[in-house]
Design an enzyme around this catalytic site. Structure first.
Site, PDB file in Angstrom:
ATOM      1  N   SER A   1       0.837  -1.202   0.000  1.00 30.09           N
ATOM      2  CA  SER A   1       0.000   0.000   0.000  1.00 30.09           C
ATOM      3  C   SER A   1       0.876   1.259   0.000  1.00 30.09           C
ATOM      4  O   SER A   1       1.717   1.404  -0.877  1.00 30.09           O
ATOM      5  CB  SER A   1      -0.920  -0.049   1.229  1.00 30.09           C
ATOM      6  OG  SER A   1      -1.950   0.873   1.093  1.00 30.09           O
TER       7      SER A   1
ATOM      8  N   ARG B   1     -11.665   6.650  10.164  1.00 35.17           N
ATOM      9  CA  ARG B   1     -11.147   5.289  10.182  1.00 35.17           C
ATOM     10  C   ARG B   1     -12.217   4.285   9.747  1.00 35.17           C
ATOM     11  O   ARG B   1     -11.927   3.330   9.029  1.00 35.17           O
ATOM     12  CB  ARG B   1     -10.643   4.949  11.581  1.00 35.17           C
ATOM     13  CG  ARG B   1     -10.124   3.536  11.738  1.00 35.17           C
ATOM     14  CD  ARG B   1      -8.919   3.284  10.860  1.00 35.17           C
ATOM     15  NE  ARG B   1      -8.225   2.062  11.249  1.00 35.17           N
ATOM     16  CZ  ARG B   1      -7.127   1.622  10.655  1.00 35.17           C
ATOM     17  NH1 ARG B   1      -6.605   2.312   9.654  1.00 35.17           N
ATOM     18  NH2 ARG B   1      -6.543   0.526  11.040  1.00 35.17           N
TER      19      ARG B   1
ATOM     20  N   ASP C   1      -8.714  -6.839  -4.264  1.00 30.21           N
ATOM     21  CA  ASP C   1      -8.310  -5.509  -3.793  1.00 30.21           C
ATOM     22  C   ASP C   1      -8.863  -4.454  -4.755  1.00 30.21           C
ATOM     23  O   ASP C   1      -8.397  -4.325  -5.877  1.00 30.21           O
ATOM     24  CB  ASP C   1      -6.774  -5.447  -3.737  1.00 30.21           C
ATOM     25  CG  ASP C   1      -6.252  -4.129  -3.166  1.00 30.21           C
ATOM     26  OD1 ASP C   1      -7.042  -3.169  -3.018  1.00 30.21           O
ATOM     27  OD2 ASP C   1      -5.045  -4.066  -2.860  1.00 30.21           O
TER      28      ASP C   1
ATOM     29  N   HIS D   1      -8.010  -5.321   0.113  1.00 29.09           N
ATOM     30  CA  HIS D   1      -6.697  -4.681   0.215  1.00 29.09           C
ATOM     31  C   HIS D   1      -5.908  -5.192   1.426  1.00 29.09           C
ATOM     32  O   HIS D   1      -4.691  -5.348   1.370  1.00 29.09           O
ATOM     33  CB  HIS D   1      -6.894  -3.164   0.309  1.00 29.09           C
ATOM     34  CG  HIS D   1      -5.622  -2.387   0.344  1.00 29.09           C
ATOM     35  ND1 HIS D   1      -4.669  -2.469  -0.651  1.00 29.09           N
ATOM     36  CD2 HIS D   1      -5.135  -1.506   1.254  1.00 29.09           C
ATOM     37  CE1 HIS D   1      -3.660  -1.662  -0.355  1.00 29.09           C
ATOM     38  NE2 HIS D   1      -3.901  -1.072   0.797  1.00 29.09           N
ATOM     39  N   ASP D   2      -6.613  -5.455   2.517  1.00 29.93           N
ATOM     40  CA  ASP D   2      -5.955  -5.910   3.748  1.00 29.93           C
ATOM     41  C   ASP D   2      -5.235  -7.242   3.586  1.00 29.93           C
ATOM     42  O   ASP D   2      -4.454  -7.618   4.464  1.00 29.93           O
ATOM     43  CB  ASP D   2      -6.990  -6.045   4.878  1.00 29.93           C
ATOM     44  CG  ASP D   2      -6.919  -4.871   5.838  1.00 29.93           C
ATOM     45  OD1 ASP D   2      -6.044  -4.005   5.644  1.00 29.93           O
ATOM     46  OD2 ASP D   2      -7.744  -4.815   6.772  1.00 29.93           O
TER      47      ASP D   2
END
Lengths: 375, 211
Positions: A149, A219, A315, A348-349
Site C-alpha cells: 500500500s 477510520r 483488492d 486490500h488488507d
C-alpha cells in the site's frame, strides 16, 4: 511523542530534511526498530516500509496496544523476511505519530505542537528521511526494500530515487499513482476529522482535547475500503450484535456496525488526527510518472534493481491494474521484474494477513535474490 | 551453487528444450511466452547465459519461476504481448504453447514484432499416431504427450507441421531453421519431404524471423 518506545536517530540543524514543499525541517528525528543482525559486509539490510496507519513496530508487540507487530506473518525468524538472515529496519514515516517528527511534535520555533504549521509531507520526503537514517546507520545499499500500500509507494520511490542503493524491491498491493477515487476517500476522512468541533483548527493538543469522533469516523470509512464485499459478508453477513431482533433505533444493531465502531475507537487510541491528515495527503500527491516527464518507465531507466510485484484479486482500493501498470513500465525500462496476482477475497488488507501464496512468492524471490547477492 | 543449478540436477533436460537452447545465441535477451515452471528459461540462463524474462498464465508456475530466481510475470500471451515494445528482445520463445492460445496468428505476429527472432515449438497434430487414433478409432486422440480429453483440454488450436508452415507464409515469417523431433526426441532425418516430417515428427521446432 518525541520520546518513543523505540530507537531514535536525531538530526540537528546541520542535517535538515529538505522537503518537496520547500521546507527544511530541522531539528528532526526518526524513530525505528531493527531485527536480526547486520552482517560484516553490511549487505543484508532489508527496509520494511509501513502503510498509512502502520508504524515501526513491524515484528514486536505494539507499545500502545500490546498487539502483535503488524507484519509478524511476514517478518521474523523463519518467516519470508527471515530475521535470522536479514537485518530488518522499519522506521516511522515523517509526519507520523510514533516518534518520528510530525504535526504532534513540538515546533522548536514556538515550543508548541506543530499542528498544521508542519510542512506538508510527500512520499519522497518519507524516503529521503529513510535514506538519511541509513546514512546514519552506515548502510550504503539495501538488499531489499519491501512494503504494501503506502509502503509500496515508498518502495517504488526508493527504486526511482536511489536505484544504486536498492538491490531488490517488493512493492505489494500498491500503485505508482494515487487514483481519483482514492483521493476522494481520503478527502472524506480528512473532512470528518476537520468537522469535529474538538479538532480546533488543528490546535487540539494545546487545548487539551482530541477530535476522537471525527478521526474514528475517518477510520470507519477507510476500513471499509480495506476489505471486500465478500469478506464483509463472510465475517458479518446481516447478523445482529448481542440481540435477537432489530431495536428500531440507531444503536449498532448489526455486527458490522459494532465492528466498525470498535475499529474507529481503537484507532484513535493510537493515532494522531493531524498525522492522519498529513499522511493521507502524502499518498494523494503521489504520482511517480509525473515526476519523470509523465512516463512511468522513465522512473526506472537503466535500473539494475530486481522487482517482485504482487497484487490481490479482490483488492479494489489498489487493484491489479495499478500493479500491471508498474510491471508494464518496468518492462519498458528493461528491468528485471516478476509479477503475481494472488487469489484472495480479503480485499486490500490481504497483504497484512495470512496469505500463503504471498509468503511463497516473496520468500522464493528473496531466497533467489539472496543467492544472487551472495548472502 | 546458484538456484538454476540446484534445480537442474533434479530433472533431465527435455529434447525439445535442448534443441531450442541450441538455437539461441549466448548472452541474448530472451522472452519465454508460457514459460511454465521455468525449466527452459533456467536452462537458457544456465547454459546460454541469456538475459531471460517469462510470461506465465498460472500462479503456481510464476511462483516456481520466481523461486528459481527467474523474472516472470503472470500474464496471458493472448492479451499481454501487445504491451511489449518492438524489437525489445533478441528471441521470443513459444514452447509447446501455441496450441493453447486463442489467437495463434496474432500471437505469432506479436512475437515477430517484439523479437528479432521467434522460436516456436509445438506438438504436431499430423503425427501418424494421432492420425491413426482419429482415422481408425474415430476418436479425438489422447496420447501420453497430449493426455487431455477433448472437453477439458487447454489445447484449443492444434495444428500440423504443414499447417504451421502455411501460417509462417501468411504472416511473412522466414524460416531460418526447422526441425521435427520423433517420439524419442531425436530429429527426423533432414533432406526428406515435408510430408515425411508431418507424419513422423511428434513435435516441430521452428526458428523464424521477419521477412
Amino acid at each position: 511523542m518525541d520520546e518513543p518506545a523505540s530507537l531514535v536517530a536525531r538530526f540537528g540543524p546541520d542535517k535538515p530534511l529538505v522537503m518537496d514543499c520547500g521546507a527544511r525541517l530541522a531539528p528532526w528525528q526518526i524513530a525505528y526498530q531493527t531485527y536480526g543482525e547486520l552482517n560484516a559486509a553490511r549487505s543484508n539490510a532489508v527496509l520494511v516500509c509501513h502503510a498509512l496507519t502502520g508504524d515501526q513496530h513491524v515484528a514486536n508487540p505494539h507499545p500502545v496496544t500490546g498487539k502483535p507487530g503488524w507484519w509478524e506473518t511476514m517478518v521474523g525468524p523463519g518467516r519470508p523476511i527471515d530475521t535470522n538472515r536479514f537485518f530488518v529496519i522499519c522506521s516511522n514515516v515523517v509526519g507520523g505519530c510514533m516518534g518520528t517528527t510530525g504535526p504532534a511534535s513540538l515546533n522548536p520555533a514556538t515550543g508548541k505542537p506543530w499542528g498544521l504549521d508542519f510542512p506538508v509531507v510527500t512520499i519522497r520526503d518519507m524516503v529521503r528521511a529513510q535514506a538519511m537514517l541509513l546514512d546514519h546507520l552506515g548502510i550504503e545499499t539495501l538488499f531489499c526494500v519491501v512494503g504494501g500500500s503506502m509502503g509500496g509507494m515508498q518502495v517504488l520511490q526508493w527504486a526511482a530515487s536511489y536505484p544504486e542503493r536498492v538491490f531488490a524491491a517488493i512493492p505489494i498491493a500498491t500503485a505508482a499513482i494515487h487514483s481519483a477515487q482514492n483521493i476522494a476517500f481520503h478527502e472524506v476522512g480528512r473532512q470528518a476529522v476537520m468537522a469535529d468541533p474538538d479538532w480546533r483548527n488543528g490546535r487540539y493538543l494545546e487545548e487539551g482535547v482530541k477530535p476522537a469522533k471525527g478521526l474514528a469516523v475517518a477510520r470507519m470509512g477507510a476500513h471499509i475500503t480495506y476489505l471486500s464485499e465478500k469478506a464483509l459478508h463472510r465475517k458479518f453477513g446481516r447478523r445482529l450484535q448481542d440481540r435477537d431482533a432489530p431495536t428500531f433505533s440507531f444503536d449498532a444493531d448489526f455486527q458490522v456496525e459494532s465492528y466498525l465502531r470498535y475499529q474507529g475507537e481503537a484507532f484513535v487510541e493510537r493515532f494522531d488526527a493531524n498525522s492522519y491528515l498529513y499522511v493521507t495527503r502524502a499518498m494523494d500527491y503521489f504520482d511517480l510518472a509525473a515526476d519523470h516527464g509523465g512516463v512511468l518507465a522513465n522512473a526506472f531507466r537503466g535500473t539494475k534493481t530486481r522487482f517482485c510485484v504482487a497484487s490481490f484479486t479482490s483488492d479494489w482500493l489498489f487493484p491489479t491494474s495499478g500493479s500491471r501498470a508498474i510491471v508494464h513500465a518496468l518492462n519498458a525500462a528493461g528491468a528485471s521484474v516478476s509479477f503475481v496476482e494472488i487469489e484472495s477475497d480479503k480485499g486490500h488488507d490481504a497483504f497484512l494477513l495470512d496469505e500463503p501464496e504471498l509468503f511463497a512468492t516473496t520468500g522464493g524471490f528473496l531466497a533467489a535474490a539472496a543467492r544472487a547477492r551472495g548472502l | 551453487m546458484d538456484a538454476t543449478t540446484a534445480f537442474a540436477e533434479q530433472q533431465p533436460v527435455r529434447p525439445d528444450h535442448r534443441l531450442v537452447a541450441e538455437m539461441v545465441e549466448p548472452g541474448a535477451r530472451v522472452l519465454d511466452v508460457g514459460c511454465g515452471d521455468g525449466a527452459l528459461l533456467a536452462l537458457l540462463e544456465r547454459e546460454r547465459r541469456v538475459d531471460g524474462r517469462g510470461i506465465e498464465i498460472s500462479r503456481e508456475g510464476v511462483s516456481q519461476c520466481v523461486a528459481r530466481g527467474l523474472s516472470v510475470i503472470q500474464g496471458d500471451a493472448d492479451t499481454d504481448l501487445a504491451d511489449y515494445p518492438d524489437d525489445s528482445f533478441d528471441y521470443v520463445i513459444l514452447s509447446q504453447t501455441i496450441q493453447a492460445t486463442r489467437q495463434p496468428r496474432q500471437v505469432l505476429e506479436h512475437m515477430l514484432r517484439i523479437g528479432r527472432r521467434a522460436i516456436v515449438s509445438f506438438p504436431n497434430f499430423g503425427h501418424w499416431r494421432i492420425r491413426l487414433e482419429l482415422g481408425l478409432k474415430g476418436r479425438m486422440p489422447v496420447t501420453e504427450k497430449l493426455p487431455y480429453s477433448w472437453y477439458d483440454t487447454p489445447n484449443i488450436h492444434f495444428c500440423t507441421i504443414r499447417d504451421f508452415v502455411a501460417l509462417c507464409d501468411e504472416v511473412g515469417a522466414q524460416m531460418e531453421r526447422a526441425v521435427a523431433l520423433n517420439a524419442g526426441g531425436e530429429p527426423v532425418r533432414v533432406n526428406v519431404p515435408w510430408w515425411v516430417w508431418n507424419l513422423f515428427g511428434e513435435s516441430g521446432v521452428f526458428l523464424l524471423r521477419r521477412r
